[in-house]
Design an enzyme around this catalytic site. Structure first.
Site, PDB file in Angstrom:
ATOM      1  N   ALA A 124       0.837  -1.203   0.000  1.00 21.23           N
ATOM      2  CA  ALA A 124       0.000   0.000   0.000  1.00 21.23           C
ATOM      3  C   ALA A 124       0.872   1.252   0.000  1.00 21.23           C
ATOM      4  O   ALA A 124       1.372   1.666   1.049  1.00 21.23           O
ATOM      5  CB  ALA A 124      -0.930  -0.028   1.208  1.00 21.23           C
ATOM      6  N   SER A 132       1.731   9.100  -8.464  1.00 24.17           N
ATOM      7  CA  SER A 132       3.066   9.133  -9.071  1.00 24.17           C
ATOM      8  C   SER A 132       4.089   9.740  -8.120  1.00 24.17           C
ATOM      9  O   SER A 132       5.234   9.301  -8.067  1.00 24.17           O
ATOM     10  CB  SER A 132       3.031   9.967 -10.358  1.00 24.17           C
ATOM     11  OG  SER A 132       2.094   9.433 -11.247  1.00 24.17           O
ATOM     12  N   GLU A 243       9.013  -4.920 -10.137  1.00 21.50           N
ATOM     13  CA  GLU A 243       7.575  -4.719 -10.354  1.00 21.50           C
ATOM     14  C   GLU A 243       7.330  -4.278 -11.806  1.00 21.50           C
ATOM     15  O   GLU A 243       6.408  -4.755 -12.469  1.00 21.50           O
ATOM     16  CB  GLU A 243       7.032  -3.661  -9.384  1.00 21.50           C
ATOM     17  CG  GLU A 243       5.559  -3.354  -9.632  1.00 21.50           C
ATOM     18  CD  GLU A 243       4.912  -2.471  -8.568  1.00 21.50           C
ATOM     19  OE1 GLU A 243       5.615  -2.059  -7.628  1.00 21.50           O
ATOM     20  OE2 GLU A 243       3.704  -2.207  -8.689  1.00 21.50           O
TER      21      GLU A 243
HETATM   22  C1  LIG Z   1      -5.835  -1.633 -11.065  1.00 19.58           C
HETATM   23  C2  LIG Z   1      -4.852  -0.862 -10.239  1.00 19.58           C
HETATM   24  C3  LIG Z   1      -4.137  -1.505  -9.244  1.00 19.58           C
HETATM   25  C4  LIG Z   1      -3.244  -0.794  -8.430  1.00 19.58           C
HETATM   26  N1  LIG Z   1      -2.589  -1.452  -7.425  1.00 19.58           N
HETATM   27  C5  LIG Z   1      -1.828  -0.728  -6.550  1.00 19.58           C
HETATM   28  C6  LIG Z   1      -1.241  -1.377  -5.402  1.00 19.58           C
HETATM   29  O1  LIG Z   1      -1.366  -2.573  -5.213  1.00 19.58           O
HETATM   30  N2  LIG Z   1      -0.535  -0.605  -4.545  1.00 19.58           N
HETATM   31  C7  LIG Z   1      -0.363   0.740  -4.715  1.00 19.58           C
HETATM   32  O2  LIG Z   1       0.281   1.376  -3.885  1.00 19.58           O
HETATM   33  N3  LIG Z   1      -0.909   1.384  -5.798  1.00 19.58           N
HETATM   34  C8  LIG Z   1      -1.636   0.668  -6.703  1.00 19.58           C
HETATM   35  N4  LIG Z   1      -2.220   1.291  -7.795  1.00 19.58           N
HETATM   36  C9  LIG Z   1      -2.052   2.740  -7.956  1.00 19.58           C
HETATM   37  C10 LIG Z   1      -1.100   3.083  -9.079  1.00 19.58           C
HETATM   38  O3  LIG Z   1       0.203   2.740  -8.718  1.00 19.58           O
HETATM   39  C11 LIG Z   1      -1.300   4.578  -9.382  1.00 19.58           C
HETATM   40  O4  LIG Z   1      -2.517   4.676 -10.088  1.00 19.58           O
HETATM   41  C12 LIG Z   1      -0.179   5.149 -10.220  1.00 19.58           C
HETATM   42  O5  LIG Z   1       0.995   5.222  -9.462  1.00 19.58           O
HETATM   43  C13 LIG Z   1      -0.505   6.547 -10.741  1.00 19.58           C
HETATM   44  O6  LIG Z   1      -0.937   7.379  -9.721  1.00 19.58           O
HETATM   45  P1  LIG Z   1      -2.301   8.204  -9.896  1.00 19.58           P
HETATM   46  O7  LIG Z   1      -3.328   7.287 -10.432  1.00 19.58           O
HETATM   47  O8  LIG Z   1      -2.564   8.904  -8.632  1.00 19.58           O
HETATM   48  O9  LIG Z   1      -1.986   9.232 -11.061  1.00 19.58           O
HETATM   49  P2  LIG Z   1      -1.327  10.668 -10.957  1.00 19.58           P
HETATM   50  O10 LIG Z   1      -0.002  10.565 -10.281  1.00 19.58           O
HETATM   51  O11 LIG Z   1      -2.309  11.604 -10.381  1.00 19.58           O
HETATM   52  O12 LIG Z   1      -1.103  11.014 -12.474  1.00 19.58           O
HETATM   53  C14 LIG Z   1      -2.130  11.529 -13.334  1.00 19.58           C
HETATM   54  C15 LIG Z   1      -1.536  11.736 -14.731  1.00 19.58           C
HETATM   55  O13 LIG Z   1      -0.455  12.682 -14.651  1.00 19.58           O
HETATM   56  C16 LIG Z   1       0.738  12.116 -15.157  1.00 19.58           C
HETATM   57  N5  LIG Z   1       1.879  12.547 -14.344  1.00 19.58           N
HETATM   58  C17 LIG Z   1       1.945  12.635 -12.994  1.00 19.58           C
HETATM   59  N6  LIG Z   1       3.165  13.083 -12.611  1.00 19.58           N
HETATM   60  C18 LIG Z   1       3.870  13.268 -13.754  1.00 19.58           C
HETATM   61  C19 LIG Z   1       5.205  13.703 -14.028  1.00 19.58           C
HETATM   62  N7  LIG Z   1       6.038  14.029 -13.045  1.00 19.58           N
HETATM   63  N8  LIG Z   1       5.601  13.762 -15.319  1.00 19.58           N
HETATM   64  C20 LIG Z   1       4.770  13.411 -16.317  1.00 19.58           C
HETATM   65  N9  LIG Z   1       3.487  13.006 -16.128  1.00 19.58           N
HETATM   66  C21 LIG Z   1       3.060  12.918 -14.864  1.00 19.58           C
HETATM   67  C22 LIG Z   1       0.547  10.594 -15.002  1.00 19.58           C
HETATM   68  O14 LIG Z   1       1.374   9.885 -15.905  1.00 19.58           O
HETATM   69  C23 LIG Z   1      -0.936  10.450 -15.312  1.00 19.58           C
HETATM   70  O15 LIG Z   1      -1.128  10.447 -16.699  1.00 19.58           O
HETATM   71  C24 LIG Z   1      -3.067   0.596  -8.648  1.00 19.58           C
HETATM   72  C25 LIG Z   1      -3.773   1.237  -9.677  1.00 19.58           C
HETATM   73  C26 LIG Z   1      -4.654   0.531 -10.465  1.00 19.58           C
HETATM   74  C27 LIG Z   1      -5.400   1.262 -11.550  1.00 19.58           C
END
Ligand SMILES: Cc1cc2nc3c(=O)[nH]c(=O)nc-3n(C[C@H](O)[C@H](O)[C@H](O)COP(=O)(O)OP(=O)(O)OC[C@H]3O[C@@H](n4cnc5c(N)ncnc54)[C@H](O)[C@@H]3O)c2cc1C
Length: 381
Positions: A124, A132, A243
């Site tokens: 988590a 991100s 990963e």
């Molecule tokens: C099915 C599924 C399973 C998951 N399982 C886990 C899990 O087991 N454990 C866990 O901890 N998380 C998990 N996640 C979360 C996943 O790791 C996050 O969705 C991912 O890290 C992106 O974060 P966010 O969705 O908050 O997007 P955001 O970080 O909000 O990004 C939104 C958009 O902005 C872009 N962006 C953000 N920052 C930058 C940057 N610096 N430069 C360029 N572009 C950028 C991103 O590429 C994206 O297009 C899961 C997600 C899904 C959908």
């Protein structure tokens, strides 16, 4: 020519696994997709048969295999066209944290259960406002006597409902530098103050139980700190490479499977004149182009697996593989859906599920934009 050094024992393992998938997984996939979760019993069956954490040393109950055993499990699971039984996440993403960073007592306590399937794990990191950018996570862990008190929430956690043990990234609010504030903690199911939130209803990955987790004055013993305090970022950075590689393997395997179905469909499905649609040049070109890309991906990936197993520094190539292989599966599944036309839109056609499942892959395990950012950084830009 094969790039990977599969031995007879690996081939035997794959054969046994294929048989297991055919009898104990594939017949139940539609039910699990409807249920939005897989039963705990299938985790235990996987464990009994040696298909979980195959690389764990024998002294902790494992079979002392190697990463190629894990590759086999990832590939064969991808061929079942579902994502709920997320053994690659458990075996090759979460449990490696325990094997690498936990102390001896923690390893003795948890690893045998991870191998047997009695302990399903989750990691988590992500929070509603920290995806991100993990440096902005806000879940806290504060010392209170012999205990640590966790407060905060996590979201989009895979195995969020089924997990018995969660590795939680949380920060010490007294430390200003976010890169030195984060530590990893082991939180067991049933700990007071640890609650599951919503079981998230997603566009794909239906049988995968992705959920919110809440920690409200959640007290864990201090001994549940994993690794050194304040080293959470270092540990995450070290393990995120595998990963990404595991996700790339999933993307590649899904692309291969979807292309296989589509090629077969185009050979047998006939057009208005009665000839197979594959006799049309446009269809042939599409299949040839996709086959070329799939072969390129496979060669790149297998070489990368070899380098990863040799302990080489492949951070750039792993980031490239994660973005490229998952983008490939996204592009390819779209074209394959078009080639199936109306049938592709029905649940009778396996491409429909493949299409929505691969759509998720460019987003998790670090988005593909972040993968390019990491590759760019390590290329010295
Ligand atoms: C099915 C599924 C399973 C998951 N399982 C886990 C899990 O087991 N454990 C866990 O901890 N998380 C998990 N996640 C979360 C996943 O790791 C996050 O969705 C991912 O890290 C992106 O974060 P966010 O969705 O908050 O997007 P955001 O970080 O909000 O990004 C939104 C958009 O902005 C872009 N962006 C953000 N920052 C930058 C940057 N610096 N430069 C360029 N572009 C950028 C991103 O590429 C994206 O297009 C899961 C997600 C899904 C959908």
């Amino acid at each position: 020519m094969q790039i990977l050094n599969y031995t007879d024992a690996h081939h035997e393992y794959r054969k046994r696994l294929k048989n297991f998938m055919a009898t104990e997984v594939t017949p139940y996939v539609d039910e699990w997709e409807k249920d939005r979760i897989v039963p705990k019993s299938i985790w235990r069956r996987m464990g009994e048969e040696g298909f979980l954490c195959p690389w764990v040393p024998t002294e902790y109950g494992g079979m002392g295999g190697d990463f190629l055993h894990s590759v086999i499990v990832s590939e064969e699971l991808a061929r079942t066209n579902h994502t709920g039984l997320s053994a690659p996440l458990h075996s090759d993403v979460v449990v490696p944290y325990i094997a690498s960073f936990a102390n001896e007592e923690q390893k003795q306590k948890y690893l045998p259960g991870c191998v047997s399937g009695d302990i399903v794990t989750a990691v988590a990191m992500t929070e509603p406002d920290a995806g991100s950018d993990l440096a902005s996570l806000t879940t806290t862990a504060e010392e209170d006597g012999d205990e640590l008190v966790l407060n905060g929430s996590k979201t989009f956690i895979s195995n969020g409902i089924n997990s018995d043990l969660v590795i939680v990234a949380a920060k010490d609010p007294a430390v200003d530098n976010p890169y030195q504030a984060v530590s990893l903690y082991l939180v067991e199911d049933g700990t007071p103050g640890f609650k599951r939130g919503r079981h998230l209803d997603k566009m794909g990955f239906w049988s995968q139980d992705t959920a919110e987790l809440f920690f409200t004055n959640c007290r864990i013993p201090k001994t549940n700190l994993m690794g050194e305090k304040g080293q959470g970022f270092y540990m995450l950075m070290q393990k995120l490479q595998q990963e990404r590689l595991v996700t790339a393997i999933g993307g590649q395997a899904a692309a291969e499977l979807i292309l296989e179905w589509t090629t077969d469909y185009c050979r047998h499905h006939t057009d208005a004149s009665g000839k197979p649609i594959a006799k049309n040049q446009a269809v042939q070109f599409a299949i040839v182009e996709m086959t070329t890309e799939v072969k390129l991906g496979r060669t790149f990936l297998d070489k990368l697996i070899t380098e990863h197993m040799a302990g080489e520094n492949v951070v750039i190539e792993t980031s490239m593989a994660k973005y490229w292989c998952t983008d490939l599966s996204k592009r390819l599944s779209q074209k394959c859906l078009d080639l199936h036309a109306d049938f592709g839109l029905t649940e009778d056609c396996p491409v429909a599920r493949g299409f929505r499942d691969v759509r998720v892959m460019p987003i998790f395990a670090g988005t593909n934009e972040i993968m390019k950012q990491i590759a760019g950084k390590f290329m010295g830009f």
